[in-house]
Design an enzyme around this catalytic site. Structure first.
Site, PDB file in Angstrom:
ATOM      1  N   TYR A 283       0.880  -1.162   0.000  1.00 39.23           N
ATOM      2  CA  TYR A 283       0.000   0.000   0.000  1.00 39.23           C
ATOM      3  C   TYR A 283       0.917   1.211   0.000  1.00 39.23           C
ATOM      4  O   TYR A 283       1.820   1.305   0.841  1.00 39.23           O
ATOM      5  CB  TYR A 283      -0.866   0.032   1.266  1.00 39.23           C
ATOM      6  CG  TYR A 283      -2.128  -0.792   1.198  1.00 39.23           C
ATOM      7  CD1 TYR A 283      -2.947  -0.779   0.066  1.00 39.23           C
ATOM      8  CD2 TYR A 283      -2.537  -1.561   2.284  1.00 39.23           C
ATOM      9  CE1 TYR A 283      -4.114  -1.532   0.010  1.00 39.23           C
ATOM     10  CE2 TYR A 283      -3.714  -2.302   2.238  1.00 39.23           C
ATOM     11  CZ  TYR A 283      -4.486  -2.280   1.092  1.00 39.23           C
ATOM     12  OH  TYR A 283      -5.652  -3.021   1.049  1.00 39.23           O
TER      13      TYR A 283
ATOM     14  N   HIS B 140     -10.945  -5.919  -5.303  1.00 41.05           N
ATOM     15  CA  HIS B 140     -10.712  -5.976  -3.860  1.00 41.05           C
ATOM     16  C   HIS B 140     -11.790  -6.831  -3.182  1.00 41.05           C
ATOM     17  O   HIS B 140     -12.201  -6.565  -2.053  1.00 41.05           O
ATOM     18  CB  HIS B 140     -10.720  -4.555  -3.289  1.00 41.05           C
ATOM     19  CG  HIS B 140      -9.670  -4.286  -2.242  1.00 41.05           C
ATOM     20  ND1 HIS B 140      -8.533  -3.558  -2.486  1.00 41.05           N
ATOM     21  CD2 HIS B 140      -9.606  -4.641  -0.940  1.00 41.05           C
ATOM     22  CE1 HIS B 140      -7.824  -3.456  -1.361  1.00 41.05           C
ATOM     23  NE2 HIS B 140      -8.452  -4.114  -0.409  1.00 41.05           N
TER      24      HIS B 140
ATOM     25  N   ARG C  51     -14.773 -19.075  -5.527  1.00 36.63           N
ATOM     26  CA  ARG C  51     -15.265 -19.952  -4.459  1.00 36.63           C
ATOM     27  C   ARG C  51     -15.231 -21.425  -4.840  1.00 36.63           C
ATOM     28  O   ARG C  51     -15.473 -22.286  -4.013  1.00 36.63           O
ATOM     29  CB  ARG C  51     -16.717 -19.594  -4.079  1.00 36.63           C
ATOM     30  CG  ARG C  51     -16.918 -18.166  -3.582  1.00 36.63           C
ATOM     31  CD  ARG C  51     -16.282 -17.905  -2.220  1.00 36.63           C
ATOM     32  NE  ARG C  51     -16.545 -16.542  -1.796  1.00 36.63           N
ATOM     33  CZ  ARG C  51     -15.753 -15.503  -2.058  1.00 36.63           C
ATOM     34  NH1 ARG C  51     -14.627 -15.684  -2.728  1.00 36.63           N
ATOM     35  NH2 ARG C  51     -16.061 -14.298  -1.644  1.00 36.63           N
TER      36      ARG C  51
ATOM     37  N   ARG D 277     -11.023 -14.749   0.378  1.00 35.77           N
ATOM     38  CA  ARG D 277     -11.892 -15.280   1.435  1.00 35.77           C
ATOM     39  C   ARG D 277     -11.972 -16.807   1.407  1.00 35.77           C
ATOM     40  O   ARG D 277     -12.125 -17.432   2.453  1.00 35.77           O
ATOM     41  CB  ARG D 277     -13.286 -14.690   1.303  1.00 35.77           C
ATOM     42  CG  ARG D 277     -13.341 -13.179   1.555  1.00 35.77           C
ATOM     43  CD  ARG D 277     -14.772 -12.719   1.530  1.00 35.77           C
ATOM     44  NE  ARG D 277     -14.941 -11.276   1.589  1.00 35.77           N
ATOM     45  CZ  ARG D 277     -14.887 -10.469   0.538  1.00 35.77           C
ATOM     46  NH1 ARG D 277     -14.636 -10.964  -0.660  1.00 35.77           N
ATOM     47  NH2 ARG D 277     -15.071  -9.165   0.682  1.00 35.77           N
TER      48      ARG D 277
HETATM   49  C1  LIG Z   1     -10.652  -8.769   5.045  1.00 37.22           C
HETATM   50  C2  LIG Z   1      -9.940  -8.423   3.785  1.00 37.22           C
HETATM   51  C3  LIG Z   1      -8.782  -7.673   3.854  1.00 37.22           C
HETATM   52  C4  LIG Z   1      -8.093  -7.357   2.693  1.00 37.22           C
HETATM   53  N1  LIG Z   1      -6.913  -6.688   2.789  1.00 37.22           N
HETATM   54  C5  LIG Z   1      -6.220  -6.401   1.674  1.00 37.22           C
HETATM   55  C6  LIG Z   1      -4.955  -5.790   1.756  1.00 37.22           C
HETATM   56  O1  LIG Z   1      -4.440  -5.545   2.834  1.00 37.22           O
HETATM   57  N2  LIG Z   1      -4.332  -5.490   0.600  1.00 37.22           N
HETATM   58  C7  LIG Z   1      -4.870  -5.770  -0.634  1.00 37.22           C
HETATM   59  O2  LIG Z   1      -4.272  -5.466  -1.660  1.00 37.22           O
HETATM   60  N3  LIG Z   1      -6.049  -6.395  -0.730  1.00 37.22           N
HETATM   61  C8  LIG Z   1      -6.722  -6.737   0.382  1.00 37.22           C
HETATM   62  N4  LIG Z   1      -7.905  -7.399   0.286  1.00 37.22           N
HETATM   63  C9  LIG Z   1      -8.396  -7.822  -1.037  1.00 37.22           C
HETATM   64  C10 LIG Z   1      -7.841  -9.203  -1.395  1.00 37.22           C
HETATM   65  O3  LIG Z   1      -6.475  -9.145  -1.660  1.00 37.22           O
HETATM   66  C11 LIG Z   1      -8.517  -9.765  -2.647  1.00 37.22           C
HETATM   67  O4  LIG Z   1      -8.480  -8.826  -3.672  1.00 37.22           O
HETATM   68  C12 LIG Z   1      -9.957 -10.184  -2.369  1.00 37.22           C
HETATM   69  O5  LIG Z   1     -10.077 -10.795  -1.114  1.00 37.22           O
HETATM   70  C13 LIG Z   1     -10.410 -11.135  -3.450  1.00 37.22           C
HETATM   71  O6  LIG Z   1     -11.745 -11.447  -3.308  1.00 37.22           O
HETATM   72  P1  LIG Z   1     -12.273 -12.791  -2.606  1.00 37.22           P
HETATM   73  O7  LIG Z   1     -12.085 -12.598  -1.154  1.00 37.22           O
HETATM   74  O8  LIG Z   1     -13.703 -12.815  -3.004  1.00 37.22           O
HETATM   75  O9  LIG Z   1     -11.452 -13.921  -3.141  1.00 37.22           O
HETATM   76  C14 LIG Z   1      -8.601  -7.761   1.438  1.00 37.22           C
HETATM   77  C15 LIG Z   1      -9.759  -8.536   1.378  1.00 37.22           C
HETATM   78  C16 LIG Z   1     -10.417  -8.888   2.537  1.00 37.22           C
HETATM   79  C17 LIG Z   1     -11.627  -9.764   2.441  1.00 37.22           C
END
Ligand SMILES: Cc1cc2nc3c(=O)[nH]c(=O)nc-3n(C[C@H](O)[C@H](O)[C@H](O)COP(=O)(O)O)c2cc1C
Length: 383
Positions: free
Chosen positions: A132, A275, A310, A330
């Site tokens: 970030y 995201h 999923r 997730r």
């Molecule tokens: C709780 C949570 C925290 C996340 N934190 C970050 C992060 O710190 N940096 C980032 O680039 N993406 C972050 N993401 C996005 C994930 O890298 C990713 O793009 C996303 O989880 C993909 O979708 P999915 O959970 O449906 O597979 C986060 C996602 C979740 C669910």
């Protein structure tokens, strides 16, 4: 229900939901605003149909995949997730070690609840680093220098956070910095004693890479300023490209022109991502945005994709629509929430078994051989 009776990632999600206090479950499970994008991500995968071809010898299935000069056992890795230890204690290290054992990449988040050094050690060569970009250049440079020293060779900079996502569940749960133990939170913890006791043993999770900087934070706005910057632009990306000698990926790409510009700037890959539906409610699902990006890039640089994966078949759908590699967020996190290390292993096992079966049913025994001709909406003459 035991872990072996969890048949799908959806089952693991429900199991996690029963073991984790609501505010912590929602932190991971929730999405932006009314969660339209979050839902659409998953639904859009289901809309992508693949037509099986039979009378093909599929007695040997090969899920191996190469990306950035590395060979992995499967076409997916763990997406970067911040503050995951709040979901289940030690989740970061559990997943980093699992990815190493399974020989898939683990992406350590800037905002992880474990330091990037400890995660590099746990992932032991399979770690990538997610950056970030901070409003404070010295913070950004500090992270890059640490990532270099820890031996990361692949860095992905997250572009889709010009502002923090508005997540209605977190607002309703009154998540705050510093964390406040409201009576409701205490009640939720009491109803989930195993989570509460394990968390107590491991201590309150924090954003470990910024622990010193955030000690003085008194508001969520303070934290945001340290973690992200609204002024991150193409010129900032050019500077990052000059600075980072390893592979540089840009995560959060949804527009073909942005993807093309990343390639022209010398980036080594893009991650088509929204995201996980956490940033905007109005955006397109990634599997829908993918074909135009693949066409614009024309194979110039690898395309990764995440958001909404999923099922094992989703990796095949993504490849058929033009992705080279996938990240699961997730899906694996729910596994840890459902049962710690054993739960994470079960999530990985489910995804791998589903992937293997999908390839067998499709009549394409090697994942590397999946092309768009597998798509049901391709004219048969294009085979
Ligand atoms: C709780 C949570 C925290 C996340 N934190 C970050 C992060 O710190 N940096 C980032 O680039 N993406 C972050 N993401 C996005 C994930 O890298 C990713 O793009 C996303 O989880 C993909 O979708 P999915 O959970 O449906 O597979 C986060 C996602 C979740 C669910």
């Amino acid at each position: 229900m035991g872990l072996d009776r969890a048949a799908s990632i959806a089952d693991l999600r429900l199991k996690a939901k029963r073991r984790i206090p609501r505010f912590a479950f929602d932190l991971v499970d929730g999405g932006a605003e009314a969660e339209v994008n979050l839902r659409r991500n998953e639904e859009a995968f289901e809309e992508v149909l693949l037509t099986p071809r039979y009378m093909v010898d599929v007695s040997r299935i090969d899920t191996g995949t190469e990306v950035f000069g590395e060979s992995f056992a499967a076409p997916f890795g763990m997406a970067p997730i911040g503050m995951l230890n709040a979901f289940w204690p030690d989740a970061d290290l559990t997943l980093a070690r699992l990815c190493k054992r399974q020989n898939v990449p683990y992406v350590a988040s800037s905002a992880a609840s474990t330091t990037l050094e400890a995660l590099a050690e746990a992932a032991d060569g399979n770690g990538w680093f997610q950056l970030y970009v901070s409003s404070d250049d010295t913070v950004t440079e500090g992270l890059i220098a640490r990532a270099e020293a820890a031996g990361y060779e692949v860095m992905m900079v997250t572009a889709d956070v010009p502002a923090a996502g508005k997540r209605d569940r977190d607002i309703r749960n009154q998540l705050s910095v510093p964390f406040r133990f409201t009576p409701e939170v205490v009640l939720q913890c009491a109803l989930n004693p195993r989570w509460a006791l394990t968390s107590l043993k491991h201590g309150t999770p924090n954003v470990a890479n910024y622990a010193d900087l955030l000690q003085s934070a008194t508001s969520y706005a303070d934290v945001q300023k340290t973690l992200i910057t609204p002024s991150f632009d193409w010129e900032s990306l050019r500077r990052l490209r000059d600075r980072w000698k390893g592979k540089l990926l840009v995560k959060g790409i949804l527009h073909p022109q942005d993807a093309l510009r990343c390639a022209e700037m010398g980036c080594d890959g893009v991650v088509v991502s929204n995201h996980g539906g956490r940033q905007v409610a109005f955006g397109p699902p990634t599997i829908e945005a993918l074909p135009a990006i693949a066409e614009a890039l024309g194979g110039r640089i690898p395309i990764l994709l995440d958001s909404g994966v999923r099922r094992g078949a989703d990796f095949v759908r993504a490849k058929a629509r033009g992705a080279d590699f996938v990240l699961a967020g997730r899906a694996l996190a729910y596994g840890v929430g459902a049962g710690g290390r054993a739960g994470a292993e079960r999530a990985m096992e489910i995804l791998l078994l589903e992937l293997q079966r999908a390839l067998g049913q499709l009549g394409v025994p090697r994942f590397a051989d999946v092309t768009r001709s597998a798509l049901s909406d391709m004219p048969a003459s294009q085979d």
